[in-house]
Structure formats: C-alpha cells, structure tokens
Write a protein that holds these residues in place. Structure first.
Motif, PDB file in Angstrom:
ATOM      1  N   UNK A 308       1.167  -1.409   0.245  1.00  0.00           N
ATOM      2  CA  UNK A 308       0.104   0.479   0.083  1.00  0.00           C
ATOM      3  C   UNK A 308       0.609   1.111  -0.346  1.00  0.00           C
ATOM      4  N   UNK A 309       1.764   0.841   0.334  1.00  0.00           N
ATOM      5  CA  UNK A 309       3.155   2.629   0.350  1.00  0.00           C
ATOM      6  C   UNK A 309       3.586   2.526  -0.612  1.00  0.00           C
ATOM      7  N   UNK A 310       3.985   1.466  -1.703  1.00  0.00           N
ATOM      8  CA  UNK A 310       3.982   1.718  -2.703  1.00  0.00           C
ATOM      9  C   UNK A 310       2.942   2.186  -3.753  1.00  0.00           C
ATOM     10  N   UNK A 311       1.581   2.058  -3.757  1.00  0.00           N
ATOM     11  CA  UNK A 311       0.554   2.454  -4.097  1.00  0.00           C
ATOM     12  C   UNK A 311       0.466   4.313  -3.817  1.00  0.00           C
ATOM     13  N   UNK A 312       0.644   4.447  -2.223  1.00  0.00           N
ATOM     14  CA  UNK A 312       0.606   5.427  -2.153  1.00  0.00           C
ATOM     15  C   UNK A 312       1.297   6.747  -2.670  1.00  0.00           C
ATOM     16  N   UNK A 313       2.722   5.995  -3.155  1.00  0.00           N
ATOM     17  CA  UNK A 313       3.841   6.879  -3.476  1.00  0.00           C
ATOM     18  C   UNK A 313       3.512   6.719  -5.603  1.00  0.00           C
ATOM     19  N   UNK A 314       2.297   5.497  -5.605  1.00  0.00           N
ATOM     20  CA  UNK A 314       2.157   6.081  -7.067  1.00  0.00           C
ATOM     21  C   UNK A 314       1.507   7.214  -7.703  1.00  0.00           C
ATOM     22  N   UNK A 315       0.023   7.022  -6.562  1.00  0.00           N
ATOM     23  CA  UNK A 315      -1.197   7.367  -6.940  1.00  0.00           C
ATOM     24  C   UNK A 315      -0.961   9.059  -6.527  1.00  0.00           C
ATOM     25  N   UNK A 320       2.671  14.348  -2.008  1.00  0.00           N
ATOM     26  CA  UNK A 320       3.571  14.300  -1.452  1.00  0.00           C
ATOM     27  C   UNK A 320       4.847  15.119  -1.316  1.00  0.00           C
ATOM     28  N   UNK A 321       4.988  15.521  -2.488  1.00  0.00           N
ATOM     29  CA  UNK A 321       6.334  15.971  -2.821  1.00  0.00           C
ATOM     30  C   UNK A 321       6.013  17.431  -2.668  1.00  0.00           C
ATOM     31  N   UNK A 337       9.305  17.589 -12.056  1.00  0.00           N
ATOM     32  CA  UNK A 337      10.445  16.719 -12.587  1.00  0.00           C
ATOM     33  C   UNK A 337      11.019  15.259 -11.853  1.00  0.00           C
ATOM     34  N   UNK A 338      11.139  16.010 -10.071  1.00  0.00           N
ATOM     35  CA  UNK A 338      11.117  14.306  -8.745  1.00  0.00           C
ATOM     36  C   UNK A 338       9.568  14.107  -9.166  1.00  0.00           C
ATOM     37  N   UNK A 339       8.879  13.856  -9.038  1.00  0.00           N
ATOM     38  CA  UNK A 339       7.348  13.047  -9.442  1.00  0.00           C
ATOM     39  C   UNK A 339       7.855  11.948 -10.025  1.00  0.00           C
ATOM     40  N   UNK A 340       7.560  11.850 -11.440  1.00  0.00           N
ATOM     41  CA  UNK A 340       8.359  10.171 -12.042  1.00  0.00           C
ATOM     42  C   UNK A 340       9.250   9.428 -11.115  1.00  0.00           C
TER      43      UNK A 340
END
Length: 497
Positions: A308-315, A320-321, A337-340
């Motif tokens: 679920x942590x991975x999913x949050x970083x993707x969605x 977050x940033x 630029x940092x998002x992807x």
C-alpha cells in the motif's frame, strides 16, 4: 517478531523525521553555499566508511557466530571481547592511516575545489573520522543486544546523531557552522557508543579487552571481508548513479529528493525486518523448516505494509512532494521533475523487502559469496540500463534502472534458495498476498477519488498541507486495513461452514 519489528520501526520512523528536520535546519543555516559543499563532502567520507563497516558488514558476520555461542555465556563473552578488541585496534590503525591520506583522497573526489575549500574539507574530514571507530564498536555491541532480542537502543542511536547535529546549529560557532556540525558528528558517535554500553550493562552483556585470536574470531574476520565488499558494491552503485546524473541538469537533486522519500519505508519497514530477522534465523540456522516459517511470516508483514505504501507513492507523489519539499527554490517545476523519479524508485520497494527477508539466511549460514556475486551482476545490469535509458528518459531512466536491478536481485535470491531447498513459498503467504493486493486496489481507488475531489483544499500554507496529507493517509489506512479485516472475517465464516 511483530513486536520487535514494530519497536524498531517506531524508533526508525522518529529517526527519519529527525533527519528531515536536521536537513531543513542545515539548509536554513548553511544554505547552498561553498561552506555547504565543504561540509557535505567531508560528511560523505564519514558516511561512506560507516556504510562499509558499521552498517551491516560487522553485524551480519558477528551475530550468527555470537548467537551460536549464546547458550554458553562464557564462550560468547570471550568471543565478543576478542572481536570488539581486535576490531578497535584495526579501526584505530585504519583511521590514523586515512588521516594521513585524506588530502590525496579529497583531491580525487573533489577535484574542483580551490585551495581554501580543499584545506577546510581536509580539516573537517579529519575531525569526523574517529566517528567510524565509535559507531563500528557500537554496531558490534548492538549485535550482542539483538541476540538478546533488544532492538530499541539500536533504533534510537541514529536519533542521537541527528539531535547532536541539530543542537550544534544553535550553539556559538567555533569558527563556522560547519565546524560545529563536524564536532557534533564526533560527539554523536561517542553518545551512540555510550548508549550501547549502558544498554549492555543493564542486560548484563559484558565484555573485556582481549586479543585472543581463536578459530571463531578468525572465521569472523574471514566473513567480514566479503560483507564489506558487498557493502562496497552498494556504495559503488550509488556513486555511479550520481556520476551519471551529473551529466543531466539538476538531476542529482531530483534523484536525491525522490530517494530520500523512498528511503523512509525502506528504513521503517525493510531495515527493521532485516535487523530483527538476523538473530532469529541465526538461532535456527540448522533448522530449515523453522527458517522458512520465519521468512514467510516476515514476508507477510513486510508486503502487508510496503505494497500500500508503494501504491500511495504511485497515486499521490505530487501531493507528498509538494507537502514536504515545495518551499523556496524547490518550485513546482522541480516537483514535476521529481514525481516520475519517485514513482520509478517506489516500484523497487517490494523487491527491497524480499531482499531484506531472504538475505539473513545467507548471513546466518556464512554464505556471503553468493549474494555478493548477485550484487555484482545487478551492478552491471544497473550500469547498462543507465546508459540505455538515460538518453530517452533522462534522470527517470536512472531510477528505472535501480528498480529493475533490485528486482533482478530478488529473483536471483528467491530462485537460488528454492533450487537449493532453502525456501518455499507457503500457501498461506500466497493467499495473504492476494488479499493484500485486493485491499490495496480498494485503497488505491479510494485514494485517487478522495485526492481528486479534495484537490481544491490543498493550500499553500505548510500547516494546511500537512493536515491535508495526514487526513488522506489516515482515511486510506482505515480503508486498507478495514478491507483486510473484512476479508479475514469472511474467510473465518467460510471455514466454520
């Protein structure tokens, strides 16, 4: 096991937060100046040698051998005393030699520094270098505590270093803030060792000065060499990524900030699991069936938290940033630029957990050659993919290469252990993994919809941003674990029928 993992994770989370506060304060006081370049270059050497020795290399070799003798306190303490004493002497000689060669090393790693920056970098590096002795001895004592199932002190130790660095910025400057920070690193090392000594005293884990070179002590140092090499490979990989990124404008910064976020779940979940597992598996080193059970339980815990942590970083990587970093010069373009990059890094998180669960088996059996060979292979894959992907995907390609090589390492470890009948995926783990993915899917839909509908509530004020992100996280934690709970209840009713 869950209690130990939770304890370590809790204090590691505090450590990561204190580290973030430390970075913010250093940026505020020192900024992006020549003095900052000097301090970070000096601090890099301290961190580099800590990574070589204290972080993993000593404990992964020490814990299995110490654990095997833990049933006989006298033999265990004699072994630990000799290892700690000889290690201290070796590190003392090593530090003295490095002090002499620092000017030559710094010329190689910072060739662009002028004479004044070069001189100050040498001075600060020499101040910090003894830190390696204190933190390395602390890691060995920490290994003794781990065998006693005491993990709190080990997790608290990094917090002490962060607090020393933070406090040093509020004290009168000796010459510059960088001098204060450098001395704080050394003081932090002394306090970390003091904490381990106090914990050892309370648990009656004693040792004394001894340079008796028994067969077990020789075996320890024999195992340390490949462990240090394995750690060197990781550091080399990071250096290569940095060198590659230096050819792309601002790429080093994008990768740094994305990696800082990615390291949060790595430390809180992955490192915690790896630290707790090593002494547990070492005690069961000759019982493959029990080791497999421990691994499957640990994988269940790790995947339940990391997917679920991975999913949050993707969605919601942008939210977050923006919440954590988008202030001052870190503008919206930098976020875009940092998002992807963060998304690409986050794809490696499940593989990182798998590696942390499986590697203790190799460490406990003293079979360090195999994971070292796998690490070398993955280093080569990482370099090749960097070269292939950078032209088209720029800095994102570097993050993709890291994720791919991490997954390759996991596949190699799993395949080797299964082929050699040292690991078997249980049906319970497979069923629970399916449940985890279903619950993550439900959470992901909820997270996407809730973040989209409430996007207008995201304000420029830092406090409002933090509250908004915290609310999103809290809501989706309830949804995720609620879904898991409902599926567990359904399974229980079905079983009864």
């Amino acid at each position: 096991m869950f209690k130990s993992i939770f304890t370590f994770s809790f204090f590691t989370a505090i450590s990561r937060i204190s580290g973030l506060i430390r970075d913010v304060l250093i940026a505020t006081v020192v900024g992006a100046t020549s003095l900052a370049d000097i301090f970070f270059s000096s601090f890099r050497f301290a961190n580099l040698f800590r990574a070589f020795f204290a972080e993993g290399a000593f404990t992964t070799s020490f814990i299995p051998l110490y654990s095997a003798k833990s049933c006989d306190n006298k033999k265990a303490f004699n072994f630990a005393s000799s290892v700690i004493s000889i290690t201290f002497i070796i590190l003392l000689i090593f530090c003295l030699i490095i002090q002499i060669f620092f000017p030559y090393m710094i010329k190689v790693f910072t060739p662009g520094f002028d004479q004044s920056k070069f001189t100050l970098t040498v001075t600060l590096s020499r101040i910090m270098m003894p830190y390696i002795i204190f933190v390395s001895i602390a890691s060995l004592i920490g290994g003794m505590l781990q065998v006693r199932q005491h993990f709190a002190s080990i997790a608290i130790a990094p917090i002490i270093l962060n607090l020393c660095l933070i406090i040093s910025l509020f004290l009168p400057y000796i010459e510059t803030p960088a001098h204060n920070l450098s001395i704080a690193v050394l003081v932090g090392g002394v306090l970390q060792l003091s904490l381990m000594l106090l914990s050892a005293y309370k648990l009656k884990v004693v040792f004394f000065f001894s340079i008796k070179l028994s067969n077990e002590v020789k075996l320890f140092f024999k195992r340390v060499i490949p462990a240090v090499i394995n750690n060197c490979i990781t550091q080399i990989s990071l250096w290569i990524d940095t060198i590659m990124a230096s050819f792309i404008p601002n790429a080093v910064s994008y990768i740094y900030y994305a990696d800082r976020l990615n390291q949060l779940p790595q430390g809180v979940i992955g490192t915690a699991i790896g630290t707790v597992l090593l002494p547990l598996i070492s005690k069961q080193v000759n019982n493959t069936e029990n080791i497999v059970k421990i691994q499957n339980k640990a994988l269940n815990i790790g995947l339940m938290l990391i997917i679920p942590t991975t999913a949050a970083f993707i969605i919601i990587p942008d939210i977050i940033l923006l919440t954590l970093f988008s202030y001052g010069k870190f503008d919206h373009y930098a976020v875009q630029q940092t998002v992807p990059t963060l998304v690409a890094f986050s794809l490696s998180l499940p593989a990182f957990i798998i590696n942390k669960v499986l590697l203790p088996t190799f460490f406990a059996k003293g079979s360090l050659k195999t994971p070292t060979i796998f690490s070398l292979m993955c280093l080569g894959i990482n370099v090749v993919l960097n070269l292939l992907l950078m032209n088209k995907y720029q800095h994102i390609g570097i993050a993709i290469a890291t994720s791919v090589s991490t997954w390759v390492n996991s596949i190699l470890l799993v395949s080797y252990l299964i082929i050699n009948k040292m690991y078997k995926i249980s049906r319970v783990l497979l069923l629970n993994t399916v449940k985890i993915f279903v619950a993550t899917a439900v959470m992901s839909i909820t997270l996407y919809v809730s973040s989209s509908l409430s996007a207008e509530l995201f304000l420029d004020k830092i406090f409002a941003r933090v509250i908004y992100l915290a609310t999103l996280i809290a809501l989706n934690i309830v949804v995720y674990f609620g879904t898991l709970y409902l599926m567990s209840i359904s399974d229980f009713k079905y079983t009864k029928l």
